[in-house]
Design a protein around this motif. Sequence first.
Motif, PDB file in Angstrom:
ATOM      1  N   MET A   1       0.847  -1.193   0.000  1.00 39.17           N
ATOM      2  CA  MET A   1       0.000   0.000   0.000  1.00 39.17           C
ATOM      3  C   MET A   1       0.883   1.244   0.000  1.00 39.17           C
ATOM      4  SD  MET A   1      -3.423  -0.365   0.322  1.00 39.17           S
ATOM      5  CE  MET A   1      -4.622  -1.628   0.752  1.00 39.17           C
ATOM      6  N   SER A   2       0.596   2.177  -0.905  1.00 40.31           N
ATOM      7  CA  SER A   2       1.360   3.412  -0.956  1.00 40.31           C
ATOM      8  C   SER A   2       0.544   4.572  -0.382  1.00 40.31           C
ATOM      9  CB  SER A   2       1.779   3.715  -2.396  1.00 40.31           C
ATOM     10  OG  SER A   2       2.463   4.954  -2.463  1.00 40.31           O
ATOM     11  N   THR A   3      -0.453   5.040  -1.110  1.00 43.58           N
ATOM     12  CA  THR A   3      -1.343   6.073  -0.581  1.00 43.58           C
ATOM     13  C   THR A   3      -2.752   5.516  -0.451  1.00 43.58           C
ATOM     14  OG1 THR A   3      -1.809   6.969  -2.786  1.00 43.58           O
ATOM     15  CG2 THR A   3       0.015   7.962  -1.542  1.00 43.58           C
ATOM     16  N   ILE A   4      -3.475   6.027   0.541  1.00 47.88           N
ATOM     17  CA  ILE A   4      -4.826   5.538   0.839  1.00 47.88           C
ATOM     18  C   ILE A   4      -5.754   6.713   1.046  1.00 47.88           C
ATOM     19  CG2 ILE A   4      -6.228   4.225   2.476  1.00 47.88           C
ATOM     20  CD1 ILE A   4      -2.748   3.414   2.832  1.00 47.88           C
ATOM     21  N   THR A   5      -6.949   6.617   0.485  1.00 45.67           N
ATOM     22  CA  THR A   5      -7.977   7.637   0.694  1.00 45.67           C
ATOM     23  C   THR A   5      -9.103   7.048   1.528  1.00 45.67           C
ATOM     24  OG1 THR A   5      -7.472   8.720  -1.405  1.00 45.67           O
ATOM     25  CG2 THR A   5      -9.614   9.202  -0.414  1.00 45.67           C
ATOM     26  N   PHE A   6      -9.463   7.747   2.600  1.00 44.43           N
ATOM     27  CA  PHE A   6     -10.538   7.315   3.491  1.00 44.43           C
ATOM     28  C   PHE A   6     -11.740   8.239   3.365  1.00 44.43           C
ATOM     29  CE2 PHE A   6      -6.855   5.538   5.727  1.00 44.43           C
ATOM     30  CZ  PHE A   6      -7.306   4.264   6.030  1.00 44.43           C
ATOM     31  N   LYS A   7     -12.913   7.643   3.378  1.00 42.95           N
ATOM     32  CA  LYS A   7     -14.163   8.394   3.447  1.00 42.95           C
ATOM     33  C   LYS A   7     -14.509   8.618   4.913  1.00 42.95           C
ATOM     34  CE  LYS A   7     -18.205  10.032   1.999  1.00 42.95           C
ATOM     35  NZ  LYS A   7     -18.302  11.290   1.234  1.00 42.95           N
ATOM     36  N   CYS A   8     -14.717   9.857   5.299  1.00 42.83           N
ATOM     37  CA  CYS A   8     -15.007  10.187   6.687  1.00 42.83           C
ATOM     38  C   CYS A   8     -16.461  10.634   6.838  1.00 42.83           C
ATOM     39  CB  CYS A   8     -14.083  11.308   7.164  1.00 42.83           C
ATOM     40  SG  CYS A   8     -12.323  10.940   6.966  1.00 42.83           S
TER      41      CYS A   8
END
Length: 444
Positions: free
Chosen positions: A168-175
């Motif tokens: 995993m390099s970059t991760i986007t989370f839904k908040c």
Amino acid sequence: MKQKKENTWVSWNENLKYNYDKLYKIKSEEELREVIATNDKIRFFGSKQSSSDIAAGTDSLIDMTGYNKIVSYDDDEKTITVQSGLILGELLEAIEAVGWCIPCLPDINTITIGGALATGTHGTSGKLLCEYMTECTLVLADGSIKKITDKDELMDAVRVSLGMLGVMSTITFKCETEYTLHVKERPESDSEWLPKIKERLKTHDFLRILWLPHTDKGYVITGDKIDPNKEVIENMGPSYLKHRRTASKILYKYTHVFPWITAIANKLLYRGFFNSKKEHKGSLYQATVTKSRGSTLELAEWTIALDKFPQVFEELKTEINKWSNKSFIHIPMDVRFVQKDNSWLSYAYQQDTVTMGCVSRNAATADTYEAFKSVEKVFLKHGGRPHWGKRFEAKDAQLSKIYPKWEAFKELRRELDPTNKFLNPYLAKLVNEKSKMNARKVIA
């Protein structure tokens, strides 16, 4: 990018030790790609707090903790993008600062984001943490980058992967918008809390039970969303409650020699530290997350379908209460609840799930802790699934029976990593993959 030679990798609890030749401390995605592309075998690690043997065991290692930046925020979508080496606590503080939250938080905040996702880290009364990931970039075995979104079928395989598909390099989370919980805590007998689980899951926003083996008691924690301005008369219990870890360390000191002492220690700890009511309010993060481990310990955790839990609980309780065996369990056993999802290696794959943790507070003697074996035996019998980041003995033959997508995952793994670059000896056994390994485990 720094590189060291002839050194020893040591896990947080010092139970796992491996010699290695090369250690890379990466700071950028380009460095990450280069290191992966130019090494035949490689594993990667963060805070080293996993009880399972997934983080080392190869000649080359990547330390991900320097790859720890917040990349961007999207105010309209309420998303945050981060690098995978960021510590979870720093992510949570960052989103809380802008009035957001992730609705399901684990019990610890000192692990890296990448490690938390790879092992299926979860909280309670919600989904796994990885279910809030909407997008990620994955560095594959050849060093190439693959971008995956929650619209891609591949995402269900990637969400929980033990780092076997790529890094995993970059991760986007839904908040979500931050909310305040009114939390109440109190002891209840097993005959009281066990039948009320489904009812409480419907009526409360947060439910967690700390079961106290050998006492016939549980410590019930419920949380309900309230207006943040609502006044709550806080009661944090007697001041001496903060010394529970110290008392546990003292009372459990010789339980590896005399296991039966555990039953006595548990009764004393219940009366001293789990026998009072508490009440307070705070954000999900403030009110419910243990910020760090007080001392090294070893953990196992098993999950079971919600409908099966009462039967499994009674069977486990009967088993560990037999004085003919040595399965005396340190308290508490953490009982939490995870909503069903579609992630291939999720504990909650297509079923609402109850998780039950088992802890040994003597990390150095955990290999002789009979409770781990007893808990695994009972849960496996009923189709229970192990936590990937904690202790278990099950391998490919058992896992293929309890994870419907296990063979599909193995096939995908071979496709994305045809040379088994990301397998260490432990993972090779887990997926029944014969691969030449050069692991040099340090024998204490």
